[in-house]
Design a protein around this motif. Sequence first.
Motif, PDB file in Angstrom:
ATOM      1  N   LEU A  34      -3.637   2.089   7.166  1.00  0.00           N
ATOM      2  CA  LEU A  34      -2.199   2.061   7.166  1.00  0.00           C
ATOM      3  C   LEU A  34      -1.381   2.435   8.499  1.00  0.00           C
ATOM      4  CD1 LEU A  34      -2.805   1.064   4.393  1.00  0.00           C
ATOM      5  CD2 LEU A  34      -0.605   2.271   3.466  1.00  0.00           C
ATOM      6  N   ILE A  35      -0.375   2.111   8.712  1.00  0.00           N
ATOM      7  CA  ILE A  35       0.145   2.742  10.098  1.00  0.00           C
ATOM      8  C   ILE A  35       0.653   4.053   9.796  1.00  0.00           C
ATOM      9  CG2 ILE A  35       0.951   0.601  11.167  1.00  0.00           C
ATOM     10  CD1 ILE A  35       4.058   1.289  10.289  1.00  0.00           C
ATOM     11  N   THR A  36       0.713   4.607   8.646  1.00  0.00           N
ATOM     12  CA  THR A  36       1.151   5.858   8.558  1.00  0.00           C
ATOM     13  C   THR A  36       0.049   6.800   8.287  1.00  0.00           C
ATOM     14  OG1 THR A  36       1.178   5.204   6.199  1.00  0.00           O
ATOM     15  CG2 THR A  36       3.256   5.622   6.981  1.00  0.00           C
ATOM     16  N   TYR A  57      -3.562  -2.102   9.708  1.00  0.00           N
ATOM     17  CA  TYR A  57      -2.351  -2.775   8.952  1.00  0.00           C
ATOM     18  C   TYR A  57      -1.011  -2.892   9.621  1.00  0.00           C
ATOM     19  CZ  TYR A  57      -1.572  -4.935   4.174  1.00  0.00           C
ATOM     20  OH  TYR A  57      -1.144  -5.906   3.258  1.00  0.00           O
ATOM     21  N   GLY A  58      -0.839  -3.479  10.621  1.00  0.00           N
ATOM     22  CA  GLY A  58       0.383  -3.578  11.603  1.00  0.00           C
ATOM     23  C   GLY A  58       0.148  -3.724  12.872  1.00  0.00           C
ATOM     24  N   VAL A  59       1.066  -4.329  13.465  1.00  0.00           N
ATOM     25  CA  VAL A  59       1.175  -4.751  15.078  1.00  0.00           C
ATOM     26  C   VAL A  59       1.181  -3.470  15.813  1.00  0.00           C
ATOM     27  CG1 VAL A  59       3.427  -5.470  15.201  1.00  0.00           C
ATOM     28  CG2 VAL A  59       1.766  -6.362  16.613  1.00  0.00           C
ATOM     29  N   GLY A  60       1.868  -2.472  15.528  1.00  0.00           N
ATOM     30  CA  GLY A  60       1.804  -1.280  16.374  1.00  0.00           C
ATOM     31  C   GLY A  60       0.785  -0.379  16.177  1.00  0.00           C
ATOM     32  N   VAL A  61      -0.027   0.110  17.078  1.00  0.00           N
ATOM     33  CA  VAL A  61      -1.070   0.782  17.067  1.00  0.00           C
ATOM     34  C   VAL A  61      -0.967   2.257  17.633  1.00  0.00           C
ATOM     35  CG1 VAL A  61      -2.869  -1.162  16.890  1.00  0.00           C
ATOM     36  CG2 VAL A  61      -2.001   0.080  19.207  1.00  0.00           C
ATOM     37  N   VAL A  82       1.527 -12.863  12.437  1.00  0.00           N
ATOM     38  CA  VAL A  82       2.184 -12.918  11.134  1.00  0.00           C
ATOM     39  C   VAL A  82       3.560 -12.297  10.771  1.00  0.00           C
ATOM     40  CG1 VAL A  82      -0.228 -13.476  10.295  1.00  0.00           C
ATOM     41  CG2 VAL A  82       0.577 -11.122  10.178  1.00  0.00           C
ATOM     42  N   LEU A  83       3.905 -11.338  11.598  1.00  0.00           N
ATOM     43  CA  LEU A  83       5.111 -10.757  11.237  1.00  0.00           C
ATOM     44  C   LEU A  83       6.341 -10.761  12.374  1.00  0.00           C
ATOM     45  CD1 LEU A  83       4.673  -8.608  13.393  1.00  0.00           C
ATOM     46  CD2 LEU A  83       3.860  -6.969  11.863  1.00  0.00           C
ATOM     47  N   THR A  84       5.940 -11.458  13.131  1.00  0.00           N
ATOM     48  CA  THR A  84       6.938 -11.826  14.105  1.00  0.00           C
ATOM     49  C   THR A  84       8.316 -12.254  13.853  1.00  0.00           C
ATOM     50  OG1 THR A  84       5.101 -12.477  15.665  1.00  0.00           O
ATOM     51  CG2 THR A  84       7.412 -13.151  16.397  1.00  0.00           C
ATOM     52  N   ALA A 205      11.340  -0.976  16.202  1.00  0.00           N
ATOM     53  CA  ALA A 205      10.160  -1.175  16.770  1.00  0.00           C
ATOM     54  C   ALA A 205       9.586   0.238  16.458  1.00  0.00           C
ATOM     55  CB  ALA A 205      10.190  -1.125  18.405  1.00  0.00           C
ATOM     56  N   ARG A 206       9.993   1.447  17.088  1.00  0.00           N
ATOM     57  CA  ARG A 206       9.108   2.780  16.698  1.00  0.00           C
ATOM     58  C   ARG A 206      10.366   3.664  17.187  1.00  0.00           C
ATOM     59  NH1 ARG A 206       6.333   0.343  13.930  1.00  0.00           N
ATOM     60  NH2 ARG A 206       3.936   0.488  13.876  1.00  0.00           N
ATOM     61  N   GLY A 207      10.491   4.786  16.182  1.00  0.00           N
ATOM     62  CA  GLY A 207      11.505   5.671  16.332  1.00  0.00           C
ATOM     63  C   GLY A 207      11.383   6.398  17.633  1.00  0.00           C
ATOM     64  N   PRO A 252      14.945   1.777   5.846  1.00  0.00           N
ATOM     65  CA  PRO A 252      13.735   2.473   5.809  1.00  0.00           C
ATOM     66  C   PRO A 252      12.404   1.859   6.007  1.00  0.00           C
ATOM     67  CG  PRO A 252      14.027   1.930   3.598  1.00  0.00           C
ATOM     68  CD  PRO A 252      15.104   1.381   4.470  1.00  0.00           C
ATOM     69  N   HIS A 253      12.117   1.452   7.587  1.00  0.00           N
ATOM     70  CA  HIS A 253      11.079   0.881   8.215  1.00  0.00           C
ATOM     71  C   HIS A 253      10.567  -0.468   7.236  1.00  0.00           C
ATOM     72  CE1 HIS A 253       7.387   1.617  10.913  1.00  0.00           C
ATOM     73  NE2 HIS A 253       7.506   0.259  10.702  1.00  0.00           N
ATOM     74  N   LEU A 254      11.642  -1.670   7.485  1.00  0.00           N
ATOM     75  CA  LEU A 254      11.428  -2.790   6.611  1.00  0.00           C
ATOM     76  C   LEU A 254      11.038  -3.959   7.518  1.00  0.00           C
ATOM     77  CD1 LEU A 254      14.294  -2.198   3.924  1.00  0.00           C
ATOM     78  CD2 LEU A 254      12.003  -1.648   3.679  1.00  0.00           C
ATOM     79  N   GLY A 255      10.896  -3.667   8.738  1.00  0.00           N
ATOM     80  CA  GLY A 255      10.623  -4.886   9.824  1.00  0.00           C
ATOM     81  C   GLY A 255       9.870  -5.843   9.064  1.00  0.00           C
ATOM     82  N   SER A 256       8.606  -5.670   8.614  1.00  0.00           N
ATOM     83  CA  SER A 256       7.696  -6.628   8.068  1.00  0.00           C
ATOM     84  C   SER A 256       7.642  -6.783   6.686  1.00  0.00           C
ATOM     85  CB  SER A 256       6.357  -6.196   8.626  1.00  0.00           C
ATOM     86  OG  SER A 256       5.781  -5.000   8.001  1.00  0.00           O
ATOM     87  N   ALA A 257       8.870  -5.937   6.001  1.00  0.00           N
ATOM     88  CA  ALA A 257       8.416  -5.872   4.654  1.00  0.00           C
ATOM     89  C   ALA A 257       9.070  -7.290   3.658  1.00  0.00           C
ATOM     90  CB  ALA A 257       9.408  -4.737   4.145  1.00  0.00           C
ATOM     91  N   THR A 261       4.694 -11.608   4.198  1.00  0.00           N
ATOM     92  CA  THR A 261       4.300 -11.122   5.376  1.00  0.00           C
ATOM     93  C   THR A 261       3.317  -9.925   5.262  1.00  0.00           C
ATOM     94  OG1 THR A 261       6.403 -11.985   6.745  1.00  0.00           O
ATOM     95  CG2 THR A 261       4.961 -10.010   7.527  1.00  0.00           C
ATOM     96  N   ARG A 262       3.581  -9.166   4.370  1.00  0.00           N
ATOM     97  CA  ARG A 262       2.601  -8.168   4.177  1.00  0.00           C
ATOM     98  C   ARG A 262       1.451  -8.590   3.647  1.00  0.00           C
ATOM     99  NH1 ARG A 262       5.780  -3.135   3.500  1.00  0.00           N
ATOM    100  NH2 ARG A 262       6.680  -3.211   5.688  1.00  0.00           N
ATOM    101  N   GLU A 263       1.252  -9.672   2.751  1.00  0.00           N
ATOM    102  CA  GLU A 263       0.037 -10.190   2.394  1.00  0.00           C
ATOM    103  C   GLU A 263      -0.533 -10.946   3.736  1.00  0.00           C
ATOM    104  OE1 GLU A 263       1.122 -11.016  -2.275  1.00  0.00           O
ATOM    105  OE2 GLU A 263       0.604 -12.691  -1.104  1.00  0.00           O
ATOM    106  N   ALA A 264       0.054 -11.452   4.520  1.00  0.00           N
ATOM    107  CA  ALA A 264      -0.434 -12.204   5.635  1.00  0.00           C
ATOM    108  C   ALA A 264      -1.067 -11.173   6.459  1.00  0.00           C
ATOM    109  CB  ALA A 264       0.489 -13.033   6.286  1.00  0.00           C
ATOM    110  N   MET A 265      -0.372 -10.056   6.740  1.00  0.00           N
ATOM    111  CA  MET A 265      -0.849  -8.820   7.480  1.00  0.00           C
ATOM    112  C   MET A 265      -2.286  -8.388   6.942  1.00  0.00           C
ATOM    113  SD  MET A 265       2.770  -6.912   7.869  1.00  0.00           S
ATOM    114  CE  MET A 265       2.232  -5.188   8.571  1.00  0.00           C
ATOM    115  N   GLY A 266      -2.268  -8.002   5.446  1.00  0.00           N
ATOM    116  CA  GLY A 266      -3.495  -7.552   4.999  1.00  0.00           C
ATOM    117  C   GLY A 266      -4.752  -8.612   5.139  1.00  0.00           C
TER     118      GLY A 266
HETATM  119  C1  DGY Z   1       3.882  -2.747  12.238  1.00  0.00           C
HETATM  120  O1  DGY Z   1       3.330  -3.611  12.125  1.00  0.00           O
HETATM  121  O2  DGY Z   1       3.760  -2.091  13.357  1.00  0.00           O
HETATM  122  C2  DGY Z   1       5.180  -2.389  11.613  1.00  0.00           C
HETATM  123  O3  DGY Z   1       5.971  -1.131  12.037  1.00  0.00           O
HETATM  124  C3  DGY Z   1       4.926  -2.357  10.176  1.00  0.00           C
HETATM  125  O4  DGY Z   1       4.598  -3.532   9.632  1.00  0.00           O
END
Ligand code: DGY
Length: 295
Positions: A34-36, A57-61, A82-84, A205-207, A252-257, A261-266
């Motif tokens: 997870l990105i966290t 599980y996210g685009v940002g690494v 998938v989250l674009t 994007a990112r804080g 609260p960080h809902l960009g891909s929520a 989308t969350r299933e497609a990311m997984g």
């Molecule tokens: C990402 O994918 O990087 C988002 O911040 C969370 O889905």
Amino acid sequence: MHVTGAVPAAVEAAIAESFALVREASEADGVLALITSRIDDAYLAAAGPQLRIIANYGVGVDNIDLEAAARRGILVTNTPDVLTETTAELAIALTLSLLRRVTEGDRFLRARRPWGFGLEFMLGAGLGGKQFAIVGAGRIGRATARLAKAFGAEPIFAGRGELERVLPLADIVSIHCPLTPETRHLIDARALSLLRPTAVLVNTARGAIVDERALVHALRNGRLAGAALDVFEREPAVAEELLSLENVVLTPHLGSATRTTREAMGLSAVSALRSLLVEGRRPANAVTGSTIDPP
Ligand code: DGY
């Protein structure tokens, strides 16, 4: 395979089709992160040499030390594409909420303040004709530009080294670059000072791309008209000052929520794990070299 947190049931089922879950990364040849989860050198060292792949599980690494992973021969993958649209939608939703004072109006009513329809009451602004600056012309940035254009705004892309030229022109600045050492505090006090006082900042994007302290200062001093933020410098903490400002919209960080989308990311992450660990192929979404390319 090890998973660092809870995932949707559909993703759990996909994992179970191909893998047995283990409790520790030290027992795993693959990790679904997870990105966290902070995957730094110490994490990788503790995991051990059997670990071959981290599927984020996210685009940002930015939660992963890519150099340390490369040094240890561990492949890193992410979940682009998938989250674009989902993330671009949120950028526009936040922009409109801010410009049209949606959350402010909602707070106003819930506070049971007296009101009546009035021609000068709670006036906002539309997107039509606005200069919509996109910082980071990757997939999400380009999708946001397309949606902004559909609302009549004029997208302007600010590539690397172009902030000085673009920021003074912008009515809206929307951040879409990845967080890297280069982009940390890209929007600092100096960048904010280039903006018009009527401009607003949107960050999905990112804080840490924005210097939050400088942002609060600019908002308080009327150097900036407003901000819409889905991400924060010290997540999940949200600066007290931001919570108390009326001209700020927060999510609260809902960009891909969305569930889809969350299933497609997984499923994309599980497919990367399958590619390497089951089929012996290089996964499609391997993150190569640095993370400078925008998502
Ligand atoms: C990402 O994918 O990087 C988002 O911040 C969370 O889905």
